[in-house]
Design a protein around this motif. Sequence first.
Motif, PDB file in Angstrom:
ATOM      1  N   TRP A 160      34.006  34.188  14.960  1.00 47.17           N
ATOM      2  CA  TRP A 160      33.593  34.100  13.570  1.00 47.17           C
ATOM      3  C   TRP A 160      34.149  35.248  12.722  1.00 47.17           C
ATOM      4  CZ3 TRP A 160      30.331  34.639  17.776  1.00 47.17           C
ATOM      5  CH2 TRP A 160      29.858  35.934  18.018  1.00 47.17           C
ATOM      6  N   ASP A 161      34.719  36.259  13.355  1.00 45.25           N
ATOM      7  CA  ASP A 161      35.221  37.427  12.623  1.00 45.25           C
ATOM      8  C   ASP A 161      36.699  37.294  12.268  1.00 45.25           C
ATOM      9  OD1 ASP A 161      32.797  38.771  12.666  1.00 45.25           O
ATOM     10  OD2 ASP A 161      33.254  39.833  14.515  1.00 45.25           O
ATOM     11  N   GLU A 162      37.150  38.164  11.389  1.00 44.03           N
ATOM     12  CA  GLU A 162      38.572  38.264  11.058  1.00 44.03           C
ATOM     13  C   GLU A 162      39.202  39.313  11.969  1.00 44.03           C
ATOM     14  OE1 GLU A 162      41.575  39.636   7.443  1.00 44.03           O
ATOM     15  OE2 GLU A 162      39.402  39.639   7.096  1.00 44.03           O
ATOM     16  N   ALA A 163      40.152  38.898  12.800  1.00 44.65           N
ATOM     17  CA  ALA A 163      40.888  39.829  13.660  1.00 44.65           C
ATOM     18  C   ALA A 163      42.036  40.413  12.847  1.00 44.65           C
ATOM     19  CB  ALA A 163      41.413  39.108  14.895  1.00 44.65           C
ATOM     20  N   VAL A 164      42.116  41.752  12.803  1.00 46.28           N
ATOM     21  CA  VAL A 164      43.097  42.436  11.945  1.00 46.28           C
ATOM     22  C   VAL A 164      44.074  43.221  12.828  1.00 46.28           C
ATOM     23  CG1 VAL A 164      43.385  44.045  10.023  1.00 46.28           C
ATOM     24  CG2 VAL A 164      41.308  42.639  10.165  1.00 46.28           C
ATOM     25  N   PRO A 165      45.367  42.864  12.786  1.00 51.91           N
ATOM     26  CA  PRO A 165      46.347  43.537  13.654  1.00 51.91           C
ATOM     27  C   PRO A 165      46.796  44.898  13.126  1.00 51.91           C
ATOM     28  CG  PRO A 165      47.441  41.853  12.351  1.00 51.91           C
ATOM     29  CD  PRO A 165      45.968  41.784  12.001  1.00 51.91           C
ATOM     30  N   PHE A 166      47.035  45.824  14.083  1.00 50.02           N
ATOM     31  CA  PHE A 166      47.608  47.141  13.775  1.00 50.02           C
ATOM     32  C   PHE A 166      48.673  47.438  14.819  1.00 50.02           C
ATOM     33  CE2 PHE A 166      43.584  47.230  11.628  1.00 50.02           C
ATOM     34  CZ  PHE A 166      43.870  47.873  10.440  1.00 50.02           C
ATOM     35  N   GLU A 167      49.682  48.188  14.426  1.00 53.80           N
ATOM     36  CA  GLU A 167      50.784  48.464  15.341  1.00 53.80           C
ATOM     37  C   GLU A 167      50.392  49.383  16.485  1.00 53.80           C
ATOM     38  OE1 GLU A 167      55.357  50.079  15.172  1.00 53.80           O
ATOM     39  OE2 GLU A 167      54.611  48.819  13.559  1.00 53.80           O
ATOM     40  N   THR A 168      49.496  50.339  16.238  1.00 60.14           N
ATOM     41  CA  THR A 168      49.133  51.297  17.278  1.00 60.14           C
ATOM     42  C   THR A 168      47.621  51.309  17.503  1.00 60.14           C
ATOM     43  OG1 THR A 168      48.805  53.184  15.802  1.00 60.14           O
ATOM     44  CG2 THR A 168      51.074  52.794  16.599  1.00 60.14           C
ATOM     45  N   PHE A 169      47.221  51.820  18.665  1.00 61.43           N
ATOM     46  CA  PHE A 169      45.795  51.992  18.963  1.00 61.43           C
ATOM     47  C   PHE A 169      45.166  52.964  17.970  1.00 61.43           C
ATOM     48  CE2 PHE A 169      47.520  51.010  23.287  1.00 61.43           C
ATOM     49  CZ  PHE A 169      46.912  49.768  23.425  1.00 61.43           C
ATOM     50  N   ALA A 170      45.872  54.033  17.646  1.00 66.41           N
ATOM     51  CA  ALA A 170      45.355  55.036  16.708  1.00 66.41           C
ATOM     52  C   ALA A 170      45.107  54.419  15.336  1.00 66.41           C
ATOM     53  CB  ALA A 170      46.315  56.214  16.608  1.00 66.41           C
TER      54      ALA A 170
ATOM     55  N   VAL B  77      39.330  36.795  19.457  1.00 66.86           N
ATOM     56  CA  VAL B  77      38.980  35.408  19.153  1.00 66.86           C
ATOM     57  C   VAL B  77      37.962  34.878  20.160  1.00 66.86           C
ATOM     58  CG1 VAL B  77      39.899  33.066  19.001  1.00 66.86           C
ATOM     59  CG2 VAL B  77      41.146  34.961  17.952  1.00 66.86           C
ATOM     60  N   ALA B  78      38.113  35.250  21.426  1.00 68.83           N
ATOM     61  CA  ALA B  78      37.180  34.783  22.456  1.00 68.83           C
ATOM     62  C   ALA B  78      35.793  35.402  22.292  1.00 68.83           C
ATOM     63  CB  ALA B  78      37.727  35.104  23.846  1.00 68.83           C
ATOM     64  N   LEU B  79      35.747  36.688  21.959  1.00 76.36           N
ATOM     65  CA  LEU B  79      34.472  37.386  21.887  1.00 76.36           C
ATOM     66  C   LEU B  79      33.745  37.210  20.556  1.00 76.36           C
ATOM     67  CD1 LEU B  79      35.451  40.714  23.652  1.00 76.36           C
ATOM     68  CD2 LEU B  79      34.016  38.882  24.558  1.00 76.36           C
ATOM     69  N   ARG B  80      34.510  37.149  19.474  1.00 76.36           N
ATOM     70  CA  ARG B  80      33.889  37.070  18.151  1.00 76.36           C
ATOM     71  C   ARG B  80      34.702  36.120  17.277  1.00 76.36           C
ATOM     72  NH1 ARG B  80      29.943  40.826  17.170  1.00 76.36           N
ATOM     73  NH2 ARG B  80      30.316  40.647  14.945  1.00 76.36           N
TER      74      ARG B  80
END
Length: 193
Positions: free
Chosen positions: A36-46, A31-34
Amino acid sequence: MTTPVAPIEDDRNARVAFQGAPGAFSHEACVALRPWDEAVPFETFAEALGAVRTGDCDMALIPIENSTIGAVEPAATLVREAGFETLADVWRPIRHCLMAIDGARMADIRTIESHPIALDQCRETLSHINAKIVVAFDTAGAARDVAEAGDRSRAALAPMAAAEVYGLSILRHDLQDSADNRTRFVLLACKKG
């Protein structure tokens, strides 16, 4: 050190993958860096990196290093092996809060739940709190679980934003062992061509 956030072909309304639940440190960084974009959550880094590889997301924002504990694993290794282009590289301050449901007091807390990396950043401080440490998949995910349980004996170690997202009360601020606790995030995309 901060490198500028590089534009992608359609710089607006991109999907940025991150590991964790809404309110996580990675979500805050997205949110701080972008904003205007949609941040999409995922459970793992992979899974977050995989979403970029499959085209489900345009980019991923991944933490790879922390000033207190060093490399953020397995994220750092996964990023190195992914072979993605780094669009931005930024250090962000990380401040941990202890949060619980409304009405809970420090004396009520029997368990503290969080991601293992967050727990490592607060190891010394947490050793002075008489509570069992419970490992969770994510800081904000722990906050969500504490909120849903409605149990005054459970607390989460998470960013302030997680308290806002899940309606929790902050019992203590700044539990990180280092006053200068920072995490390095990289914004990644598939290489062109």
